[in-house]
Design a protein around this motif. Structure first.
Motif, mmCIF file in Angstrom:
data_model
loop_
_atom_site.group_PDB
_atom_site.id
_atom_site.type_symbol
_atom_site.label_atom_id
_atom_site.label_comp_id
_atom_site.label_asym_id
_atom_site.label_seq_id
_atom_site.Cartn_x
_atom_site.Cartn_y
_atom_site.Cartn_z
ATOM 1 N N HIS A 33 0.848 -1.189 0.000
ATOM 2 C CA HIS A 33 0.000 0.000 0.000
ATOM 3 C C HIS A 33 0.885 1.241 0.000
ATOM 4 N N ALA A 34 0.397 2.307 -0.630
ATOM 5 C CA ALA A 34 1.177 3.549 -0.719
ATOM 6 C C ALA A 34 1.382 4.202 0.641
ATOM 7 N N VAL A 35 0.495 3.907 1.595
ATOM 8 C CA VAL A 35 0.568 4.535 2.920
ATOM 9 C C VAL A 35 0.980 3.542 3.996
ATOM 10 N N TYR A 36 0.331 2.373 4.019
ATOM 11 C CA TYR A 36 0.563 1.425 5.108
ATOM 12 C C TYR A 36 1.890 0.685 4.950
ATOM 13 N N GLN A 37 2.725 0.796 5.969
ATOM 14 C CA GLN A 37 3.988 0.061 5.999
ATOM 15 C C GLN A 37 3.812 -1.285 6.699
ATOM 16 N N VAL A 38 2.679 -1.470 7.349
ATOM 17 C CA VAL A 38 2.327 -2.732 7.998
ATOM 18 C C VAL A 38 0.997 -3.185 7.398
ATOM 19 N N GLU A 39 0.325 -4.114 8.057
ATOM 20 C CA GLU A 39 -0.929 -4.646 7.515
ATOM 21 C C GLU A 39 -1.992 -3.559 7.379
ATOM 22 N N ASP A 40 -2.664 -3.536 6.244
ATOM 23 C CA ASP A 40 -3.803 -2.655 6.031
ATOM 24 C C ASP A 40 -4.875 -3.042 7.052
ATOM 25 N N PRO A 41 -5.277 -2.137 7.951
ATOM 26 C CA PRO A 41 -6.214 -2.507 9.024
ATOM 27 C C PRO A 41 -7.595 -2.918 8.522
ATOM 28 N N ARG A 42 -7.901 -2.629 7.269
ATOM 29 C CA ARG A 42 -9.218 -2.952 6.731
ATOM 30 C C ARG A 42 -9.301 -4.374 6.187
#
Length: 381
Positions: free
Chosen positions: A267-276
């Protein structure tokens, strides 16, 4: 082409990455911690407990509704579900080959022509238009889907909740409890995500003080782009291309050897798991069992495991939404329209926020062209 232009302290940042362009109280996206908040509420809490009606009210108004406010808001949404007959007539005369997002963009623009309040500038009217659009975009999407299949649009059912009615208008039959829950969750998880490209587009447009329909039409145009709203469509294409569990390993090997990209990962923003992402996984499993076609979920599970082992990137919200929407009877080329049916809530919230103390958005470009030079007559060039 180059120029020895004077360096400034404000050098251009490609894509405006990391640039703060607005103060906003609507959404916090923390990519480092994998945290997403709508008006201070964690997306995990909302996904597990709230309905899309509550979430969209929260985004528009800043607080969750009490029982009386929620009932009034639900009635407002139901009141506005039907769209002008002229939009249906126009849709039937548009090319069948047109992409669904192009049709949605055009219908949204046309809806503004038929709304007598479109040019009104009071907060109350703008809020009413926002509610109207949150209600009507799903009706437009369902009409697009059915007319492209040679079917008549289904009239809204006021006995159903927002998500249930959307599923009913899409498929022409009352949805199961799990299918309704799946749509409600998809709408909730995609409703808002900070200053993404389409949301920023809506703020730039509304800042010039046109009508809200113009800003939303522009946002839909931005979401239509391949780099923004269509990732889950590509995930479904990938699953269809692979076709079976035993083909996953050779597919991954081939992508790696050809330096390709795994859609739905990173993801362009999330450096860890996408919370969604995790919220869609369990519903994909349940609907896979309900439809008697669990292989797309099973393939997704195995692909997630193998891709992570290869590139150490988690799947994002698009990955499991692909198999989930397929189980819901939604074709891949309609996925981005479903996205728009959710993100309309966030767009409208940002539009209302931008208009509160509005200032036109006019950034500066870092000029890297020639210094001043003289015109040369065409005979001397």
């Amino acid at each position: 082409m180059s120029a020895d232009t004077e360096k400034t302290s404000n050098e251009a940042v490609k894509g405006l990455k990391g640039i703060i362009a607005a103060d906003s109280s609507i959404c916090l996206v923390n990519g480092t911690e994998g945290k997403l908040l709508y008006r201070g509420y964690n997306i995990d809490d909302l996904a597990e407990n709230a309905t899309f009606e509550e979430v969209s009210f929260l985004l528009l108004n800043g607080e969750l509704p009490n029982e009386s406010q929620l009932a009034d808001y639900q009635n407002e949404l139901k009141k506005h579900r039907s769209i002008p007959a002229e939009l249906i007539d126009t849709l039937k005369n548009l090319p069948e080959s047109a992409p669904p997002m192009a049709l949605l963009r055009s219908l949204t623009s046309l809806a503004g022509v038929y709304d007598p309040d479109a040019e009104e500038e009071s907060y109350e009217k703008r809020l009413e238009i926002s509610i109207k659009l949150i209600s009507q975009i799903p009706t437009m999407v369902a009409a697009i889907h059915r007319i492209r299949k040679g079917l008549e649009p289904v009239e809204p059912d006021s006995s159903l909740c927002h998500a249930g009615n959307f599923m009913y208008m899409l498929n022409g039959e009352k949805p199961s409890e799990d299918a309704t829950r799946a749509m409600d969750l998809i709408l909730t998880l995609h409703a808002e995500h900070g200053l993404n490209a389409s949301t920023f587009t809506s703020r730039v447009i509304i800042a010039t003080l046109p009508d809200i329909y113009s800003a939303i039409t522009g946002a839909i145009g931005a979401l239509k782009g391949k780099l923004h709203g269509g990732a889950n469509t590509e995930v479904l294409k990938t699953l269809f291309e692979i076709g079976s569990l035993e083909n996953i390993t050779p597919y991954i090997k081939n992508v790696r050897e050809n330096k390709g990209k795994f859609m739905g990962f990173g993801h362009a923003v999330y450096q860890v798991e996408d919370p969604r992402a995790k919220h869609l996984k369990e519903l994909s499993r349940r609907l896979g069992e309900e439809t008697g076609e669990p292989k797309w979920y099973e393939m997704s599970i195995e692909m997630e495991k193998q891709v992570y082992a290869e590139i150490k990137r988690n799947c994002n919200v698009d990955f499991y939404s692909a198999s989930l929407q397929h189980y819901m009877g939604i074709p891949g080329d309609l996925f981005t329209c479903i996205f728009a049916s959710s993100r309309i809530a966030g767009w409208c919230a940002h539009i209302l926020e931008q208009l509160d103390g509005n200032k036109i958005i006019r950034p500066k470009a870092n000029y890297i062209g020639y210094e001043e030079r003289s015109y040369v007559p065409v005979s001397q060039r």
